[in-house]
Write a protein that holds these residues in place. Structure first.
Motif, PDB file in Angstrom:
ATOM      1  N   LEU A 200       0.829  -1.204   0.000  1.00 51.64           N
ATOM      2  CA  LEU A 200       0.000   0.000   0.000  1.00 51.64           C
ATOM      3  C   LEU A 200       0.865   1.256   0.000  1.00 51.64           C
ATOM      4  O   LEU A 200       0.574   2.226  -0.720  1.00 51.64           O
ATOM      5  N   ILE A 201       1.925   1.257   0.783  1.00 49.07           N
ATOM      6  CA  ILE A 201       2.823   2.412   0.829  1.00 49.07           C
ATOM      7  C   ILE A 201       3.462   2.647  -0.534  1.00 49.07           C
ATOM      8  O   ILE A 201       3.547   3.786  -1.013  1.00 49.07           O
ATOM      9  N   VAL A 202       3.887   1.577  -1.187  1.00 41.32           N
ATOM     10  CA  VAL A 202       4.479   1.702  -2.526  1.00 41.32           C
ATOM     11  C   VAL A 202       3.465   2.279  -3.502  1.00 41.32           C
ATOM     12  O   VAL A 202       3.766   3.199  -4.281  1.00 41.32           O
ATOM     13  N   ARG A 203       2.236   1.756  -3.473  1.00 40.23           N
ATOM     14  CA  ARG A 203       1.200   2.244  -4.388  1.00 40.23           C
ATOM     15  C   ARG A 203       0.842   3.698  -4.103  1.00 40.23           C
ATOM     16  O   ARG A 203       0.605   4.490  -5.024  1.00 40.23           O
ATOM     17  N   ALA A 204       0.809   4.063  -2.818  1.00 43.49           N
ATOM     18  CA  ALA A 204       0.491   5.443  -2.455  1.00 43.49           C
ATOM     19  C   ALA A 204       1.572   6.401  -2.945  1.00 43.49           C
ATOM     20  O   ALA A 204       1.273   7.503  -3.427  1.00 43.49           O
ATOM     21  N   ARG A 205       2.824   5.999  -2.830  1.00 39.65           N
ATOM     22  CA  ARG A 205       3.914   6.844  -3.330  1.00 39.65           C
ATOM     23  C   ARG A 205       3.800   7.054  -4.837  1.00 39.65           C
ATOM     24  O   ARG A 205       3.989   8.164  -5.340  1.00 39.65           O
ATOM     25  N   ARG A 206       3.508   5.983  -5.547  1.00 43.81           N
ATOM     26  CA  ARG A 206       3.343   6.099  -6.996  1.00 43.81           C
ATOM     27  C   ARG A 206       2.167   7.013  -7.334  1.00 43.81           C
ATOM     28  O   ARG A 206       2.226   7.803  -8.282  1.00 43.81           O
ATOM     29  N   LEU A 207       1.115   6.908  -6.563  1.00 43.19           N
ATOM     30  CA  LEU A 207      -0.076   7.717  -6.805  1.00 43.19           C
ATOM     31  C   LEU A 207       0.212   9.205  -6.650  1.00 43.19           C
ATOM     32  O   LEU A 207      -0.277  10.032  -7.424  1.00 43.19           O
ATOM     33  N   THR A 208       1.013   9.573  -5.656  1.00 49.16           N
ATOM     34  CA  THR A 208       1.337  10.987  -5.454  1.00 49.16           C
ATOM     35  C   THR A 208       2.190  11.541  -6.594  1.00 49.16           C
ATOM     36  O   THR A 208       2.324  12.756  -6.734  1.00 49.16           O
ATOM     37  N   ARG A 209       2.748  10.636  -7.402  1.00 52.60           N
ATOM     38  CA  ARG A 209       3.549  11.061  -8.558  1.00 52.60           C
ATOM     39  C   ARG A 209       2.765  10.936  -9.862  1.00 52.60           C
ATOM     40  O   ARG A 209       3.330  11.034 -10.952  1.00 52.60           O
ATOM     41  N   GLY A 210       1.449  10.669  -9.737  1.00 51.93           N
ATOM     42  CA  GLY A 210       0.617  10.564 -10.923  1.00 51.93           C
ATOM     43  C   GLY A 210       0.826   9.287 -11.689  1.00 51.93           C
ATOM     44  O   GLY A 210       0.583   9.210 -12.893  1.00 51.93           O
ATOM     45  N   ARG A 211       1.261   8.229 -10.973  1.00 51.79           N
ATOM     46  CA  ARG A 211       1.517   6.946 -11.615  1.00 51.79           C
ATOM     47  C   ARG A 211       0.748   5.862 -10.876  1.00 51.79           C
ATOM     48  O   ARG A 211       0.295   6.052  -9.758  1.00 51.79           O
ATOM     49  N   ILE A 212       0.611   4.673 -11.520  1.00 54.81           N
ATOM     50  CA  ILE A 212      -0.004   3.519 -10.866  1.00 54.81           C
ATOM     51  C   ILE A 212       0.896   2.311 -11.033  1.00 54.81           C
ATOM     52  O   ILE A 212       1.830   2.331 -11.824  1.00 54.81           O
TER      53      ILE A 212
END
Length: 212
Positions: A200-212
């Protein structure tokens, strides 16, 4: 207003759409959340859900009995972190972030997200001795089976943020350590794995960068 961003990444359609809401829509969402203490969850829920997914033909934004039963029985998890841990760039006036995830099906994404943001505000304003902290920004992602994302708060979250760490250290009821010593808040009896939290932390970090 340039500090506020909202991204809707919708996985249950054929292609991934990243929707950046207009400044006025962002302001309305933030304002609705921050006024919940005065207005109440019941009076805010439908309007916030409609703001999250405006003009939707997919998502439920009504508060009929079956919809309310669904969202109130859903079980979120919250991971308490400092903003620099999750966001590379500086977010003005936001030292604290809450990474969240909750299982839900596509028709109820908006209502589920709206309910748990509003409920978070209501619970932790009470627990924080009525310190009315403010939501400054959020980013979120809808998938086939869940909604997850990050909430960014101002310095007035400090009291309950510190309390979450105290409870995590004592391992009391709903607070537990993750692998990186960030408190995790769950519903009593809810079972999650630390592997899930790490992902979840990895996915959240990617999300804040506009990525999935």
């Amino acid at each position: 207003m340039s500090n506020f961003f909202i991204e809707v990444i919708d996985h249950h359609v054929q292609t991934t759409d990243i929707v950046i809401l207009s400044p006025s829509a962002r302001h309305e969402i933030i304002s609705t959340v921050n006024n919940v203490w005065d207005v109440g969850i019941a009076a805010s829920l439908a309007s916030l859900a409609a703001l999250i997914t405006p003009n939707t033909t997919i998502h439920r934004t009504d508060i009929q009995y079956d919809a309310v039963q669904y969202v109130t029985s859903s079980q979120p998890i919250f991971v308490w972190v400092e903003t620099p841990f999750i966001l590379r760039r500086n977010l003005h006036r936001s030292p604290f972030a809450i990474i969240f995830s909750v299982d839900c099906l596509p028709p109820f994404h908006s209502l589920t997200l709206a309910f748990h943001i509003l409920r978070f505000m209501d619970i932790y304003i009470r627990e924080g001795d009525y310190r009315c902290f403010q939501l400054l920004a959020l980013t979120y992602c809808f998938t086939h089976t869940s909604v997850y994302g990050v909430l960014f708060f101002d310095h007035r979250l400090a009291f309950v943020f510190n309390q979450a760490h105290v409870r995590a250290e004592s391992r009391s009821h709903s607070h537990r350590f993750s692998h990186s010593l960030h408190p995790i808040t769950t519903v009593p009896g809810q079972s999650i794995s630390l592997d899930f939290v790490a992902d979840l932390i990895v996915r959240a970090r990617r999300l804040t960068r506009g990525r999935i």
